[in-house]
Scaffold this motif. Structure first.
Motif, PDB file in Angstrom:
ATOM      1  N   TYR A 375       0.831  -1.209   0.000  1.00 49.18           N
ATOM      2  CA  TYR A 375       0.000   0.000   0.000  1.00 49.18           C
ATOM      3  C   TYR A 375       0.865   1.258   0.000  1.00 49.18           C
ATOM      4  O   TYR A 375       2.002   1.274   0.473  1.00 49.18           O
ATOM      5  CB  TYR A 375      -0.912   0.016   1.231  1.00 49.18           C
ATOM      6  CG  TYR A 375      -0.194   0.451   2.503  1.00 49.18           C
ATOM      7  CD1 TYR A 375      -0.177   1.795   2.888  1.00 49.18           C
ATOM      8  CD2 TYR A 375       0.479  -0.469   3.306  1.00 49.18           C
ATOM      9  CE1 TYR A 375       0.489   2.202   4.030  1.00 49.18           C
ATOM     10  CE2 TYR A 375       1.147  -0.065   4.453  1.00 49.18           C
ATOM     11  CZ  TYR A 375       1.147   1.265   4.806  1.00 49.18           C
ATOM     12  OH  TYR A 375       1.817   1.670   5.931  1.00 49.18           O
ATOM     13  N   GLN A 376       0.299   2.335  -0.526  1.00 49.16           N
ATOM     14  CA  GLN A 376       0.917   3.657  -0.450  1.00 49.16           C
ATOM     15  C   GLN A 376       0.033   4.562   0.402  1.00 49.16           C
ATOM     16  O   GLN A 376      -1.184   4.582   0.234  1.00 49.16           O
ATOM     17  CB  GLN A 376       1.090   4.257  -1.844  1.00 49.16           C
ATOM     18  CG  GLN A 376       2.102   3.508  -2.707  1.00 49.16           C
ATOM     19  CD  GLN A 376       2.270   4.153  -4.072  1.00 49.16           C
ATOM     20  OE1 GLN A 376       1.476   4.997  -4.474  1.00 49.16           O
ATOM     21  NE2 GLN A 376       3.298   3.739  -4.787  1.00 49.16           N
ATOM     22  N   ALA A 377       0.665   5.306   1.299  1.00 53.08           N
ATOM     23  CA  ALA A 377      -0.077   6.289   2.086  1.00 53.08           C
ATOM     24  C   ALA A 377      -0.374   7.503   1.205  1.00 53.08           C
ATOM     25  O   ALA A 377       0.468   7.924   0.413  1.00 53.08           O
ATOM     26  CB  ALA A 377       0.726   6.695   3.311  1.00 53.08           C
ATOM     27  N   TRP A 378      -1.558   8.079   1.375  1.00 56.14           N
ATOM     28  CA  TRP A 378      -1.971   9.206   0.536  1.00 56.14           C
ATOM     29  C   TRP A 378      -1.775  10.558   1.210  1.00 56.14           C
ATOM     30  O   TRP A 378      -2.129  11.590   0.652  1.00 56.14           O
ATOM     31  CB  TRP A 378      -3.423   9.014   0.098  1.00 56.14           C
ATOM     32  CG  TRP A 378      -3.570   7.841  -0.827  1.00 56.14           C
ATOM     33  CD1 TRP A 378      -2.574   7.233  -1.541  1.00 56.14           C
ATOM     34  CD2 TRP A 378      -4.756   7.105  -1.120  1.00 56.14           C
ATOM     35  NE1 TRP A 378      -3.061   6.178  -2.265  1.00 56.14           N
ATOM     36  CE2 TRP A 378      -4.409   6.069  -2.028  1.00 56.14           C
ATOM     37  CE3 TRP A 378      -6.087   7.219  -0.721  1.00 56.14           C
ATOM     38  CZ2 TRP A 378      -5.332   5.168  -2.533  1.00 56.14           C
ATOM     39  CZ3 TRP A 378      -7.012   6.316  -1.219  1.00 56.14           C
ATOM     40  CH2 TRP A 378      -6.648   5.304  -2.119  1.00 56.14           C
ATOM     41  N   THR A 379      -1.217  10.540   2.408  1.00 57.65           N
ATOM     42  CA  THR A 379      -0.776  11.779   3.042  1.00 57.65           C
ATOM     43  C   THR A 379       0.306  11.429   4.046  1.00 57.65           C
ATOM     44  O   THR A 379       0.650  10.258   4.237  1.00 57.65           O
ATOM     45  CB  THR A 379      -1.946  12.530   3.715  1.00 57.65           C
ATOM     46  OG1 THR A 379      -1.522  13.856   4.040  1.00 57.65           O
ATOM     47  CG2 THR A 379      -2.404  11.823   4.993  1.00 57.65           C
TER      48      THR A 379
END
Length: 533
Positions: A375-379
């Motif tokens: 997953y990638q964090a969006w903030t």
């Protein structure tokens, strides 16, 4: 050669120039900006379009150039009325229009699109501005009156009617901007871009060394002017139609197309073939998503292949993909259309929330042979922008740490009501698999919870964890660890929770104003801190 004319309207003598035109030929109407703008400065633009076989037309608005009147007495409404009067007088009724507007005339172009509808075949917006509805009737004054007060009010433009007009426009649209505009806030440019990317044949052109006054820039940089004209006059979907035709079953053709509501990152079109088959075409046209499209669409294609025939997860069937726009005009993916529709209304809400929770639990039960990307964090604490206040500072401090340890699962990563289809009291489709990842179940629960809090109220977002766990979901983290994931998602919507609500409003949720969404996000974040901190 340009010929001059004068035209009387509303007590003013308007000065204009015109060249060419005729039956079946589009007329490019070129509109100058505010201040000391005039038609004379746009002569190279007029010459470029005339050289392409277009009719051309330009005028000085009252108080500008060679027209009569006082600039202080001009208004956005009078600008629109003057432009429409000149067009009606000088262009044969029904002939196609190409509208080009600089700076303030971005608003005027939108007003003319609303007025002329499908007669407008293309629009070119150069460093455009848009304005709050209450500014439309107000005279400009001398810089210290009511008009100036309105436009200097922070974020007054966010509910500009012009954005709704541009969002509905389906013709050719080119947004030309400098890399850094000292006059138009970047947020305004982004909002105009997002509106145009919703339905139009959209292209963004960026001229890195230009300033705000692109008319002056085009005068001194003819190659850039030619690029602008090329983009505005080309059919932006020719290659896509050719690519699409090769993907259909032999002998089949597209009978009708229509836009599907609810998309934000991409344009979604419903295609009906001549035998009644229903398909969906996803196209990435926004620059950010077009740049990332190779990874996004390759991932979605792989996931749709993985999920083909999977029990309990109604995903579309992949038919074709051109992730790099090698053959199509934009990165594109073609898939089957699932039955049902997106539901963001309040009817039968409790039952739908239970169905969402159960569906997410089934997605998390998928065990792929090959894991998708992490997953990638969006903030992040460094990127997040929140309103002032101790509560918001406390929330940011929660995510100012290393991510908690987790047991990874298969994540949809963008699971919320806008990506789920319902029919006859059941879920019939889960769509938009471009962000599929491997990570903590808490993160999918967090993302859906934030959406529910904004759509239906903070209490529904706060309670979604319990619904998920009660319907067979994975065991989630406790206390501060779970709070981390919830706030990592929720803070990504600050400070402008309304930014992503455009598709919801298209689906009928006109009640979701920036004030409502901002209040719900604040109450939801406060509720999370109270419950888990």
């Amino acid at each position: 050669m340009l010929s001059s004319f004068t035209f009387g309207h509303d007590g003013e003598r308007l000065s204009g120039v015109q060249c060419g035109g005729g039956p079946g030929r589009a007329t490019a109407v070129v509109l100058h900006g505010a201040g000391n703008g005039s038609k004379e400065r746009l002569t190279p633009v007029l010459a470029e379009f005339a050289g392409r076989g277009c009719g051309v037309l330009a005028l000085d608005f009252s108080g500008h150039g060679e027209s009569s009147g006082e600039l202080a007495e001009l208004s956005l409404r009078r600008r629109f009325e003057q432009a429409a009067a000149v067009i009606d007088a000088r262009v044969p009724a029904g002939e196609p229009l190409i509208l080009v507007g600089f700076s303030m005339s971005g608003q005027t172009v939108a007003d003319l699109v609303r007025h002329y509808g499908r007669r407008v075949s293309a629009i070119g917006l150069c460093s455009p501005a848009v304005y709050a509805a209450e500014a439309w009737e107000v005279p400009f004054g001398d810089g210290d009156g009511r008009f100036s007060e309105i436009i200097r009010t922070p974020d007054s433009w966010r509910e500009a009617p012009a954005l709704d007009v541009l969002r509905a426009y389906e013709g050719r649209a080119v947004l030309a901007v400098p890399r850094h505009d000292p006059v138009i806030p970047a947020a305004v440019t982004e909002a105009v871009q997002d509106a145009l990317a919703a339905r139009s044949q959209f292209t963004r052109l960026e001229f890195p060394d230009a300033g705000h006054r692109l008319g002056v820039w085009f005068h001194d940089h003819p190659d850039d002017l030619r690029e602008f004209a090329d983009a505005l006059l080309v059919d932006g979907w020719t290659a896509t139609r050719a690519w699409l035709a090769k993907q259909l079953p032999e002998g089949r053709t597209v009978a009708t197309t229509r836009f599907l509501s609810g998309g934000w990152s991409s344009q979604m079109r419903g295609l009906t073939l001549d035998d009644g088959t229903e398909l969906v075409l996803r196209s990435f046209v926004k620059p950010f998503f077009r740049h990332h499209a190779p990874g996004l669409l390759a991932r979605e294609a792989a996931i749709l292949t993985l999920l083909a025939g999977a029990d309990g997860i109604p995903a579309p069937e992949l038919l074709a993909v051109d992730a790099t726009a090698e053959l199509a005009d934009h990165p594109s993916l073609l898939m089957t259309r699932l039955p049902g529709r997106v539901r963001v209304d309040e009817d039968d809400l409790v039952r739908r929330l239970d169905l969402l929770a159960g569906q997410l639990a089934r997605i998390h039960a998928v065990v792929p042979e090959e894991r998708p990307r992490t997953y990638q964090a969006w903030t992040s604490p460094e990127r997040v922008r929140v309103p002032e206040g101790a509560m918001w500072e406390r929330a940011v401090d929660v995510i100012r740490r290393e991510p908690p340890a987790y047991e990874g699962v298969f994540l949809h990563r963008d699971f919320h009501p806008g990506n789920v289809l319902f029919a006859e009291g059941r879920i019939t489709g889960v769509v938009d698999w471009v962000e599929t990842s491997w990570g903590p179940a808490d993160l999918d629960v967090a993302h859906c919870s934030t959406a529910l809090a904004l759509l239906h109220g903070p209490e529904h977002g706060l309670a979604f964890r319990e619904r998920y766990e009660a319907r067979g979901g994975r065991q989630l983290a406790d206390g501060a660890d779970h709070l981390y994931w919830r706030l990592l998602d929720a803070l990504g919507y600050a400070p402008d929770a309304a930014k992503l609500a455009g598709p919801w409003r298209e689906l009928g949720r006109s009640d979701l104003t920036p004030e409502v969404l901002g209040g719900r996000l604040e109450a939801y974040v406060g509720g999370l801190l109270e419950r888990y901190a």
